[in-house]
Scaffold this motif. Sequence first.
Motif, short mmCIF file in Angstrom:
data_model
loop_
_atom_site.label_atom_id
_atom_site.label_comp_id
_atom_site.label_asym_id
_atom_site.label_seq_id
_atom_site.Cartn_x
_atom_site.Cartn_y
_atom_site.Cartn_z
N ARG A 157 30.18 33.61 42.07
CA ARG A 157 29.76 34.97 41.77
C ARG A 157 30.11 35.91 42.92
N ARG A 158 29.87 35.46 44.15
CA ARG A 158 30.19 36.29 45.32
C ARG A 158 31.68 36.62 45.35
N ASP A 159 32.54 35.63 45.08
CA ASP A 159 33.98 35.87 45.13
C ASP A 159 34.45 36.77 43.99
N ILE A 160 33.90 36.59 42.81
CA ILE A 160 34.28 37.47 41.70
C ILE A 160 33.84 38.90 42.00
N ARG A 161 32.66 39.06 42.59
CA ARG A 161 32.21 40.40 42.97
C ARG A 161 33.20 41.03 43.96
N ARG A 162 33.64 40.26 44.92
CA ARG A 162 34.59 40.79 45.90
C ARG A 162 35.93 41.16 45.25
N ILE A 163 36.37 40.36 44.31
CA ILE A 163 37.62 40.68 43.62
C ILE A 163 37.47 42.00 42.86
N LEU A 164 36.35 42.16 42.16
CA LEU A 164 36.12 43.41 41.44
C LEU A 164 36.03 44.59 42.40
N GLU A 165 35.24 44.45 43.44
CA GLU A 165 35.04 45.56 44.37
C GLU A 165 36.35 45.98 45.03
N ARG A 166 37.13 45.03 45.47
CA ARG A 166 38.37 45.36 46.17
C ARG A 166 39.44 45.89 45.23
N THR A 167 39.47 45.37 44.01
CA THR A 167 40.45 45.87 43.05
C THR A 167 40.17 47.33 42.71
N PHE A 168 38.92 47.66 42.41
CA PHE A 168 38.60 49.03 42.02
C PHE A 168 38.53 49.98 43.21
#
Length: 263
Positions: free
Chosen positions: A152-163
Motif C-alpha cells: 500500500r505504501r509503494d502504491i501510494r508513492r507511485i500515485l503521488e509521484r505520478t500526479f
Amino acid sequence: MSEFRPPRRLRLSRAIAAAQAPVLLPQGRRLRASTPRLPDAPLPWHGRVDGRGESAASGASRPLRLLVIGDSTAAGVGVDHADLGLGGRLAEALSARTGRPVQWWAAGRNGATARDLVRQFLRPALEQPYDLVFLTVGANDALGLRSARAFRRDIRRILERTFAAHPQTALLMSSLPAFFRFRLLPDPLRRSLYRHSQALEREARALVDAHPRSHMSPPPPPYTEGFFASDEFHPSAIGYRDWAEFAVDDADSVGFLRLLDDH
C-alpha cells in the motif's frame, strides 16, 4: 460508520503462508527449476498505432501518449516483439476505442515489485508527460509475500509521484493475476498465492479508486485458450491482446476514458 475490515483469510494471508512454509517452499523451488525462463521482448519498447483511417504521416490529431510501467508484463515477457506485448496491445485497444493514434512507451523489469518501480523506474519514466499511465505490478509482491502495508505504501508513492509530475494524466492499474487459475501452480501454493494477492489488491484498490483520475480494473474473466505463453505463467500475444481489450473495455464502460478527451 465502523471501518470495513477484510475477511480474516486476507488479513492473515502472510501468516497462513508462513505456517505452510514447509510445503510451499519446496513446491516453489521445484516450480522455479522446472519452468522455462522466457526473455523480455526485444527492444525498443515503444511504438505507435495510427488512428482510425489515419496514416502515420498525416498528423491529423495529436497521438495519445501511453506509458506502461511495471514488471515482466511491461517488459513483454512471453512475446518476441514488443508490439505484441502489453504496451502495443493497449495502444491498439485504445486507438480502436478512441479513433486516435497512440504513441506508447514501456518501462520496468522482469521480477520488479512495486518498491522497485518507486526506487528505480518511476522517476526517469515520468520525465516526459503522458495522457495515460498503465500500471501493472503486484504479482512479484505476492510471490515474495510482501506485506499488504508495504505494498500500500509503494502504491501510494507511485500515485503521488505520478500526479505530482503530471496532474492532468490519468492512471489505470491492472488487477493482480488470478493465481487460482494458473494451471502450472500446485496446491496449496496456488491457493496461498491467490489469497495473498487478494490481500494486496484490496489495499491497492482502495487507494487507486479513491483518486478522481485513477481507476483499477476488476478481476479478470477466465483466461481463454492460448492466453498463456510456453511457460504457462506469462501471457502470450493472444493473452496480452485479451488483457488489453478487457482493461480498455472496462475503463470505457465506467467513463474513465473520457478523461482522455481533454488531451
